[in-house]
Write a protein that holds these residues in place. Structure first.
Motif: not given
Length: 295
Positions: A144-149, A157-167, A184-189
């Motif tokens: 997980a930490p290596r994937l995050g890095r 800068g073109r990766v959505w790595a937030k928990e919320a589902i985007p529009t 770790e949270v690296l995107g939508v769980p």
């Protein structure tokens, strides 16, 4: 690392190739839909859209019990696939792509690079990407930490790595990560999604009952929830390719029966999808006969 393009396709075992509207095990799709998201409204959340996807998207090698796709990644994206299922093992400094214990002659670096390259050429599209550690005996604490890095450094800068589902507007031109990580949270769980994945198959009839039931849930369920229906599977008396011939055809007939209607099927995830089935999923986002996106 060798690309999974024409060179890799040429090394696959020789077999009889079949192509129908619902099922395709040939090296390239018959038709392409590289920009189908472009006319959909920005305000739609990804959970409100019908999305064609592939299961074990990079699994092109390993024989009948392992192989799940015949199109290389670039061809899948050009055909309209917008959900990728990517399974890695961290070996040294590399995230290598595996299906079970079979190396798929690619790494996550090439997958991300090719996906971002496609999005650069088609900036109004987005790609949902499920990323998981493939069958670790003991989960690798560094995964997980290596994937995050890696996503920070190589994601441009073109990766959505937030928990919320985007529009769709927020996600255009980006890879939206769906992650299965414990700490770790690296995107939508992934565990927060509504997933139908009855992958262990006793019979095609039992499998289809599960698929049909979950597609029904997706059409009537909460619009804010992201539904993932896996049409794929494996079992003692079948394999991914043989099952896909059956289930893809049933799925195609079910969806075609409601063609022209406003139906939210969610993410429909397949082995060896045919271009007609992909197009039918895509067209469920359009108004009857108008060619215009649903509001």
């Amino acid at each position: 690392m060798r690309s999974q393009g024409g060179e890799a396709i040429g090394t696959m075992e020789t077999t009889i190739r079949e192509q129908t509207e619902a099922f395709d095990n040939t090296p390239l799709p018959s038709t392409f839909l590289p920009d189908w998201m472009s006319d959909l409204p920005d305000h739609l959340t990804l959970s409100e859209i019908s999305v064609p996807g592939t299961h074990d998207s990079m699994s092109l090698f390993g024989g009948s019990k392992i192989r799940c796709q015949s199109w290389p990644l670039e061809a899948q994206l050009a055909a309209g696939v917008r959900f990728l299922d990517v399974r890695c093992k961290l070996e040294g400094d590399h995230f290598l792509i595996y299906h079970v214990n079979t190396f798929q002659e690619a790494d996550f670096s090439s997958v991300l690079k090719d996906t971002l390259s496609f999005l650069k050429e088609h900036p109004r599209e987005t790609i949902l990407m499920r990323v998981k550690e493939e069958l670790p005996i003991i989960p690798n604490a560094e995964f997980a930490p290596r994937l995050g890095r890696y996503l920070d450094e190589e994601g441009q800068g073109r990766v959505w790595a937030k928990e919320a589902i985007p529009t769709l507007g927020q996600a255009r031109g980006k890879v939206v990560i769906l992650e299965e990580l414990e700490k770790e949270v690296l995107g939508v769980p992934y565990e927060e999604l509504n997933v139908g994945d009855a992958w262990h198959v006793l019979s095609p009839e039992c499998k289809w009952d599960k698929v049909k039931e979950h597609l029904g849930l997706a059409t009537n369920g909460d619009q804010a929830a992201l539904y993932l229906t896996f049409c794929s599977g494996n079992g003692l008396f079948t394999n991914p390719e043989e099952l896909a011939k059956d289930i893809n055809q049933r799925c195609y007939e079910l969806l075609r029966a409601q063609a022209g209607q406003a139906v939210r099927w969610g993410v429909v995830i397949m082995d060896f999808p045919g271009a007609g089935l992909i197009q039918t999923i895509v067209e469920s986002n359009l108004e009857t006969g108008s060619g215009h996106p649903l509001a």
